[in-house]
Motif scaffolding. Structure first.
Motif, mmCIF file in Angstrom:
data_model
loop_
_atom_site.group_PDB
_atom_site.id
_atom_site.type_symbol
_atom_site.label_atom_id
_atom_site.label_comp_id
_atom_site.label_asym_id
_atom_site.label_seq_id
_atom_site.Cartn_x
_atom_site.Cartn_y
_atom_site.Cartn_z
ATOM 1 N N ASP A 90 0.824 -1.221 0.000
ATOM 2 C CA ASP A 90 0.000 0.000 0.000
ATOM 3 C C ASP A 90 0.852 1.262 0.000
ATOM 4 N N LYS B 132 2.563 4.430 -2.568
ATOM 5 C CA LYS B 132 2.278 5.071 -3.846
ATOM 6 C C LYS B 132 3.255 6.216 -4.067
ATOM 7 N N SER C 90 -0.853 4.226 2.743
ATOM 8 C CA SER C 90 -2.288 4.260 3.042
ATOM 9 C C SER C 90 -2.730 3.231 4.076
ATOM 10 N N SER C 91 -1.860 2.295 4.462
ATOM 11 C CA SER C 91 -2.257 1.387 5.555
ATOM 12 C C SER C 91 -1.022 0.793 6.214
ATOM 13 N N GLU D 72 1.156 -1.754 6.749
ATOM 14 C CA GLU D 72 1.527 -3.024 6.129
ATOM 15 C C GLU D 72 2.996 -2.940 5.752
ATOM 16 N N GLY E 218 5.765 -2.851 3.265
ATOM 17 C CA GLY E 218 5.824 -2.573 1.826
ATOM 18 C C GLY E 218 7.255 -2.676 1.325
ATOM 19 N N THR F 232 -7.668 -5.449 10.394
ATOM 20 C CA THR F 232 -7.221 -5.595 9.003
ATOM 21 C C THR F 232 -6.183 -6.713 8.897
#
Length: 957
Positions: free
Chosen positions: A775, A777, A802-803, A805, A807, A938
């Motif tokens: 997530d 960008k 955006s979350s 996690e 990456g 989540t």
């Protein structure tokens, strides 16, 4: 090569977004026919379809000539507007970046539009030019754009100014419009339209900052008369100037103070924010805080209120002294019916309570509690619960106010909202221990209102209070009488009913029972599971086959639903009361009478539990507990008496003192701020020149000096930690060496990449290409650079998150050299973004933890596999590895028993909760075994934390 072209293709800028329904795609031929016809509405529809197809990746090259022939000449305004949107999104250059020859056909049309008699056509064309990047198309249009700066209509002038700004910002813009800042400055001095004036000032601010600053300082007296739009740009300019040159902020703070009286709410909100970011002077902070409080009360939008409360919360943490004086203004936000606003308001207020304002605050909270009884709002129960918790924490911090609230709150022991009733009874339990003066009045009130309590958990806690704190003869006797009254007449059922119940259960098993037993595993306080077979406690509804109604007593009704845990609590309470009666009652006859009555009640409960009247028999724990009470009453020893009458209370006192100790330690930890370095410069403001300085400037100087002395400006002093964040991206033998310094700040990741040219040649078109997985960008397009031999370049890349996690960022560096035609690619090492940067330790109550544990659907179960052989050492290792807070009290982890269970909690920057339960056991061979369970709402957090634990749990060197 392929990677580069793909990246460029993906990164094309887009200035237009339109929702497109893919259900029925239009066919190019149909669009062409409609455009060639004379029907204007059909042309409009066809143009819209063409634009949608282009935005969705179609090329439609055959339409261009048709549009030039049939759409360009149209006089219809909608068609002309759609034509400009079409020109905005079509590809205007070839693969090598040169403008396509057919674009010359558009230039003449655009020039005509810029000189069109209709103002709307001129205005939309000027707006179109703001989004055009091709200098070859723009260059012939510049004279027409400049003419429009003097047009009589303000709509055209304001768009002409924006067009000039956009052209000037292009790569060769300063050559196309050399004297643009001069022209715009002249326009600004004569312009009367507020929008055009704002655009002119924005152009100077963006392209010639010094001119904008000079204009502002020469017209400083008239700033408060300017329009809202222009004032917003002025504030932006002030922030930018003061960030680069802090020494000049004094003259700008006066402007901000003047703007605080603006009629526009947007301007005063921005003013307050700017003031806080620039100055620490108490009068400036007070002005900002007053502004926020004013907005909080005047704005009806809940989102605005929440944002303002966030700002006040930030002020509270950095300028608590100023906020304490405004506590009653903040409390007025409780008038909003929104629960989130009420919760945030109470959170802020509870940290601003002082001995000076505690009485006012508690009085207002009491009024709010009373209001919740009369109101018709559906969320009243939840709001009441929040108020009760707030009053509870006030009474713990300032015990002297407890006497004013405890009796009011005890009216809510029978509340239909079980959670708020539990909060009240827990509050009463704590107050009766910490305020011995209130003991008699609380016990009397509790015995009077006990029959109103409807929830089993509240009854259990109230019974414990009665058993522990009824000390005098009259209290003990009335307590026993109250419990007997609430249990009703014995026995709990008759023999004939049992026979009927047995017959009924043979025909239709439990057909008449209204209780549905829950066999779900419950989560106990230590995080372990237990099977519960007690009925739901939210409402009391007695079985139809058993005598007894609500009128006959709440304890009886709850017992007849099969709640034998409560039965065991009743047994223990009666036993304690009888043991105490022996101490305070001189008459042995009365003591024996009470003992036999109590034994009769206990036997009746056991009979009820073993009969067929109820759908479920008594559980073993409750049975053993009631039998223990019976044995104790028949044969009492001094040692046992001491355990029952003193040890329970001592454990509770110890629990309270530990809780208090934990809270004071947390407060101490918060109070520790970073200190200054020994060689830091300290200014003594008494020795400074004060010539021409206002009181506010003087205050600001003092505050800055104080901050410098206490090290508040020197925040990130952990140099070793900084070095850990530097990642090597290429090898030492590569022609280009690159390393990145990664900064994670909430929603943004900034990569500060240092690129070094290690060759003797100039590297041209050097480009850092990045791609992401997870997530993450990328925010901007990669730029091309030229790097001289053995020189270096700092390249910044911004990435949005955006979350929570894990990456991965990967990519390569592409460049050209003068003697080799093809591009060279250097592949970079992957950068793994760590979940630990997003989660931070947090605190929540045991009840909240268990509620979330039951609700969250994602669970990740990790088996323990470690070389560490000590339970506590392993727990500390896990806490350190995954950056979480241990909610289990240290006292619960004391002692050596070979088993350990603990709950850990953390919150992410996105507001997500992460729950971890650790259950470990020491095996015979000395190794640890067990499981670590992770739960979250989540999937990302549960999986990422699981991976982190698996990686780190091994321990050792």
């Amino acid at each position: 090569m392929l990677s580069f072209s793909y990246s460029q293709e993906m990164e094309k800028s887009c200035t237009l977004l339109i929702h497109f329904d893919k259900g029925t795609p239009a066919i190019a031929n149909e669009i062409k026919e409609a455009l060639e016809g004379n029907d204007v509405s059909a042309k409009v529809d066809a143009m819209k379809k063409a634009i949608m197809l282009l935005l969705n990746g179609e090329t439609l090259p055959q339409l261009f000539i048709t549009i030039v022939r049939y759409v360009l000449p149209s006089e219809d305004h909608t068609v002309q507007k759609l034509l400009l949107l079409y020109l905005e999104i079509i590809e205007k250059t070839d693969a090598k970046g040169r403008v396509l020859p057919e674009m010359i056909l558009i230039c003449q049309n655009l020039r005509n539009n810029l000189q069109h008699p209709n103002e709307y056509i001129r205005g939309v064309t000027l707006r179109f030019l703001c989004r055009l990047n091709e200098t070859e198309i723009i260059e012939p249009l510049i004279p027409s754009v400049l003419q429009n700066l003097e047009h009589r209509h303000p709509f055209i002038r304001r768009n002409a100014i924006l067009a000039v700004m956009s052209i000037y910002k292009l790569p060769q813009g300063d050559q196309l419009l050399v004297d643009a800042p001069d022209m715009i400055e002249k326009v600004l001095s004569t312009e009367q339209d507020p929008s055009a004036k704002r655009n002119a000032f924005l152009m100077l601010f963006t392209c010639a900052q010094e001119r904008a600053t000079n204009y502002l300082l020469t017209h400083v007296d008239r700033v408060s008369e300017w329009g809202e739009l222009l004032q917003m740009v002025v504030l932006e300019l002030i922030r930018k100037v003061c960030r680069t040159n802090r020494g000049e902020k004094a003259k700008y703070i006066k402007i901000i103070i003047a703007l605080l009286n603006s009629p526009s709410t947007a301007v005063i909100y921005e003013c307050a924010g700017t003031l806080v970011s620039l100055s620490s002077a108490p009068s400036a902070i007070k002005a900002a805080a007053n502004t926020y409080c004013q907005l909080l009360l005047s704005q009806s939008d809940n989102n605005v209120k929440l944002i303002v409360l966030d700002r006040l919360n930030e002020l509270k943490s950095s300028h608590r002294d100023v906020m304490v004086d405004l506590i009653m203004d903040v409390l007025r936000a409780l008038s909003s019916p929104n629960l989130d606003i009420q919760r945030k308001t109470l959170d802020i207020v509870l940290e601003l309570i002082t001995p000076r304002n505690i009485n006012e605050v508690v009085l207002l909270l009491k009024k709010e509690v009373v209001k919740t009884q009369t109101g018709e709002l559906e969320k009243n129960g939840e709001y009441r619960q929040m108020l009760i918790q707030a009053i509870h924490s006030c009474a713990i911090k300032f015990p002297e106010v407890a006497s004013t609230v405890v009796h009011l709150l005890m009216d809510f022991l029978g509340d239909s909202n079980v959670a708020s009733a539990i909060d009240v009874v827990v509050f009463v339990r704590e107050i009766i221990e910490t305020n011995p003066k209130l003991r008699v009045s609380i016990i009397t009130r509790l015995l009077d209102t006990f029959y109103q309590i409807r929830a089993a958990r509240v009854c259990s806690c109230a019974l414990w209070i009665i058993g522990e704190y009824c000390l005098s003869l009259s209290e003990v006797e009335s307590a026993i009488a109250t419990i007997k009254q609430c249990l009703g007449d014995l026995p709990f059922y008759s023999a004939s009913e049992e026979g009927e119940a047995t017959d009924a259960s043979k025909k239709t098993p439990q057909a008449s029972s209204v209780i549905i037993s829950s066999r779900r595993p419950a989560v106990l306080a230590d995080g372990t599971y237990a099977t519960q077979s007690a009925a739901s406690e939210t409402a009391v509804s007695p079985p139809t086959i058993v005598q007894g109604s609500l009128a006959s007593g709440n304890l009886r009704s709850l017992l007849l639903t099969g709640d034998f845990f409560l039965g065991a609590v009743v047994a223990c309470t009666l036993t304690k009361l009888v043991l105490r009666l022996e101490e305070v009652q001189p008459s042995k006859v009365e003591v024996n009478k009470a003992t036999t009555q109590t034994l009769l009640i206990l036997v009746s409960m056991l009979q009820l539990g073993q009969s067929h009247v109820l759908p479920h028999p008594i559980d073993n724990d409750s049975y053993d507990r009631i039998v223990l009470c019976m044995r104790l009453l028949c044969n009492t020893g001094d040692e046992i008496r001491k355990i029952w009458l003193q040890s329970c209370r001592q454990s509770f006192v110890k629990m309270l003192s530990e809780k208090q100790l934990r809270e004071t330690e947390e407060l101490k930890a918060k109070a520790q701020v970073s200190h200054a370095q020994p060689d830091d410069l300290i200014d003594f403001y008494h020795l400074k020149s004060r010539k021409g300085m206002s009181q506010l400037e003087l205050e600001d100087e003092v505050q800055d000096d104080l901050k410098r002395a206490t090290g508040e400006f020197v925040k990130d002093a952990d140099d070793a930690n900084k070095l850990n964040r530097i990642l090597q991206l290429t090898g030492f033998s590569d022609p280009v060496y690159a390393e990145a310094y990664v900064t994670v700040h909430h929603y943004d990741i900034v990569l500060d990449v240092t690129v070094i040219n290690r060759t003797k040649e100039t590297l041209q078109n050097l480009c850092l290409e990045l791609a992401t997985m997870g997530d993450l960008k990328l925010v901007e397009r990669p730029q091309n650079y030229t790097l001289a031999p053995e020189s270096s370049k700092q390249i910044k890349a911004n990435i949005k998150v955006s979350s929570t996690e894990t990456g991965v960022i990967f990519g390569n560096i592409v460049y050209e050299t003068s003697n080799v035609l093809e591009r060279t690619v250097v592949v970079l090492n992957d950068i793994h973004i760590d979940i630990m940067d997003y989660i931070s330790p947090a605190v929540c109550s045991d009840t909240a933890f268990r509620t979330m544990w039951a609700e969250f659907e994602w669970e990740n179960k990790v088996a323990v596999n470690t070389v560490i052989d000590d339970e506590k050492e392993f727990l500390n290792h896990i806490i350190k590895s995954i950056n979480m807070k241990c909610l289990t009290a240290p006292s619960a982890l004391e002692g050596e028993c070979g088993f350990l269970a603990a709950n850990l909690y953390a919150k992410s920057v996105f507001g997500e909760d992460a729950l971890v339960n650790l259950s470990i056991e020491k095996q015979a061979d000395g190794k640890l075994s067990g499981y670590i369970r992770i739960r979250s709402k989540t999937q990302g957090i549960a999986l990422s934390l699981g991976d982190k634990i698996t990686l780190k749990q091994k321990g050792g060197s």
